[in-house]
Enzyme design. Structure first.
Site, short mmCIF file in Angstrom:
data_model
loop_
_atom_site.label_atom_id
_atom_site.label_comp_id
_atom_site.label_asym_id
_atom_site.label_seq_id
_atom_site.Cartn_x
_atom_site.Cartn_y
_atom_site.Cartn_z
N THR A 13 92.62 49.26 41.51
CA THR A 13 91.70 49.26 42.64
C THR A 13 91.36 48.29 43.98
O THR A 13 91.36 48.35 44.84
CB THR A 13 90.71 49.48 42.44
OG1 THR A 13 90.63 51.29 41.35
CG2 THR A 13 89.29 50.60 43.08
N THR A 90 90.88 48.70 36.27
CA THR A 90 90.02 49.14 35.36
C THR A 90 91.03 49.87 34.24
O THR A 90 90.15 49.49 32.79
CB THR A 90 88.68 48.93 36.24
OG1 THR A 90 88.88 51.15 36.12
CG2 THR A 90 88.17 48.64 36.93
N ASP A 91 91.33 50.76 34.56
CA ASP A 91 91.47 52.25 33.28
C ASP A 91 91.81 51.27 32.23
O ASP A 91 91.92 52.04 30.78
CB ASP A 91 92.74 53.15 34.11
CG ASP A 91 91.67 53.99 34.64
OD1 ASP A 91 90.42 54.10 35.33
OD2 ASP A 91 92.59 54.78 35.89
N GLN A 272 84.85 56.56 15.26
CA GLN A 272 84.86 57.03 16.40
C GLN A 272 84.00 57.06 17.53
O GLN A 272 83.10 56.50 18.37
CB GLN A 272 85.38 58.48 16.55
CG GLN A 272 86.63 59.34 16.05
CD GLN A 272 86.26 60.69 15.56
OE1 GLN A 272 85.96 61.59 16.10
NE2 GLN A 272 87.66 61.29 14.89
N1 ASP Z 1 93.40 53.82 38.58
C1 ASP Z 1 92.62 52.04 39.21
C2 ASP Z 1 93.83 51.36 37.77
O1 ASP Z 1 93.29 51.43 36.44
C3 ASP Z 1 91.48 52.32 38.76
C4 ASP Z 1 90.90 51.56 39.16
O2 ASP Z 1 91.18 49.57 38.95
O3 ASP Z 1 89.62 50.85 38.90
O4 ASP Z 1 94.53 50.53 38.08
#
Ligand code: ASP
Length: 336
Positions: A13, A90-91, A272
């Site tokens: 992102t 972030t993912d 978990q």
């Molecule tokens: N879908 C994006 C990624 O992980 C989400 C992000 O960067 O926050 O590349």
């Protein structure tokens, strides 16, 4: 002397723009936005070079091949820089930070992962602070391991997990305190020397080993997973209830674990629950797992357990040795 940082943009992102199909990474726009961050031109800012990956990826597409590319990019430049900042979606950032923690053996410089929830080119982007602070942490050089800086906190890479798809403080390390917090000053909370590993720096590249994660749920029919767990996968992270419990009426699971054990697969029991650890044998419901050879994942995150399996199998270790080292603390991923 002015410190020198290598900034590696892999995608995510932070450098994305809106397209007809949703957000996609854009390297030109990323370079423009990065150059426009005033703090990076301040007198006390470190010098930096930028490496932009081709193709830039949404982190959902990042796996072994890209982890090796990141590892190689760092290893080839290791002596030329004081530290590294890896910009990443972030993912799956916590998976990559965990993978690199294991791969970069003998690491003695900061490698700091960061990114953002809002792209740099949009208003209210959290990318600016995340990049600038990650660069400062990398330049200060007090944390000489893989870290993940996000939303004011520096976490140990192999302890981090993404906990919010919305908040600007998107990551937590549920079983370990942060390495540092960034307020007016960057406050380091742990003895950085404690985590400095011994030995020569090298990057252990990973192989595409078949590894899986299976989450236990009420009513799970383990027999459906038999072939996958015994023939297809070399390693399985089994997400169990509480301290490591599985439904005790599940003869099928015991048979599967025994068979997997015999055929050289390693089954790692993890909880978990985000917080706390697996203590096999506390309840009768988990006793059977130990009896037939499952490894205890302690308080590792799933990200750490999974990437540790990749790492240990990529080193060519036997299943018995993989199992032994899964239960050992290698990079601070596990409480002793
Ligand atoms: N879908 C994006 C990624 O992980 C989400 C992000 O960067 O926050 O590349």
């Amino acid at each position: 002397m002015v410190k020198k940082i290598c900034l590696i943009y892999t995608g995510g992102t932070v450098g994305m723009v809106k397209s007809e199909r949703g957000y996609v990474p854009d390297h030109e726009r990323f370079r423009e936005e990065l150059a426009a961050i005033p703090d990076l031109h301040a007198a006390d800012a470190p010098d930096y070079d930028v490496v932009v990956f081709k193709p830039l990826l949404d982190s959902s597409d990042i796996a072994v091949h890209e982890w090796n590319k990141m590892g190689r990019t760092i290893a080839e430049r290791y002596d030329d820089y004081d530290g590294f900042v890896v910009l990443h979606g972030t993912d799956t950032m916590a998976y990559s930070a965990s993978a690199l923690s294991f791969m970069l053996e003998g690491l003695n410089k900061p490698v700091i992962f960061t990114g953002s929830q809002i792209p740099l080119y949009e208003m209210r982007s959290d990318g600016r602070d995340n990049i600038v602070t990650a660069m400062m942490i990398a330049a200060e050089g007090r944390v000489r391991e893989v870290g993940l800086y996000f939303g004011g906190k520096l976490l140990r890479g192999c302890r981090a997990t993404k906990s919010s798809s919305d908040a600007l403080e998107a990551f937590e390390s549920p079983n370990a305190p942060p390495l540092a917090e960034a307020g007016i000053r960057i406050r380091y909370l742990q003895d950085p020397e404690g985590a400095v590993p011994k030995g020569q720096f090298r990057c252990q590249e990973l192989s595409d080993i078949p590894i899986g994660v299976i989450k236990v749920f009420p009513g799970i029919q383990f027999e459906v997973f038999e072939q996958v767990m015994t023939d297809k996968l070399k390693g399985v992270v089994l997400e169990t209830f509480g301290t490591g419990n599985v439904p005790s009426s599940q003869e099928a699971l015991l048979h599967i674990i025994a068979k997997a054990h015999k055929s050289g697969s390693v089954i790692v029991a993890r909880s978990q629950c985000a917080q706390g650890q697996v203590l096999l044998g506390t309840y009768a419901a988990s006793r059977a797992l130990v009896d037939i050879g499952a490894a205890a994942g302690g308080d590792m995150t799933t990200e750490a357990a999974l990437t540790k399996l990749y790492y240990l199998f990529s080193k060519g270790l036997s299943a018995a040795e993989v199992k032994r080292q899964i239960e050992m603390n290698l990079r601070g991923e596990l409480s002793e």
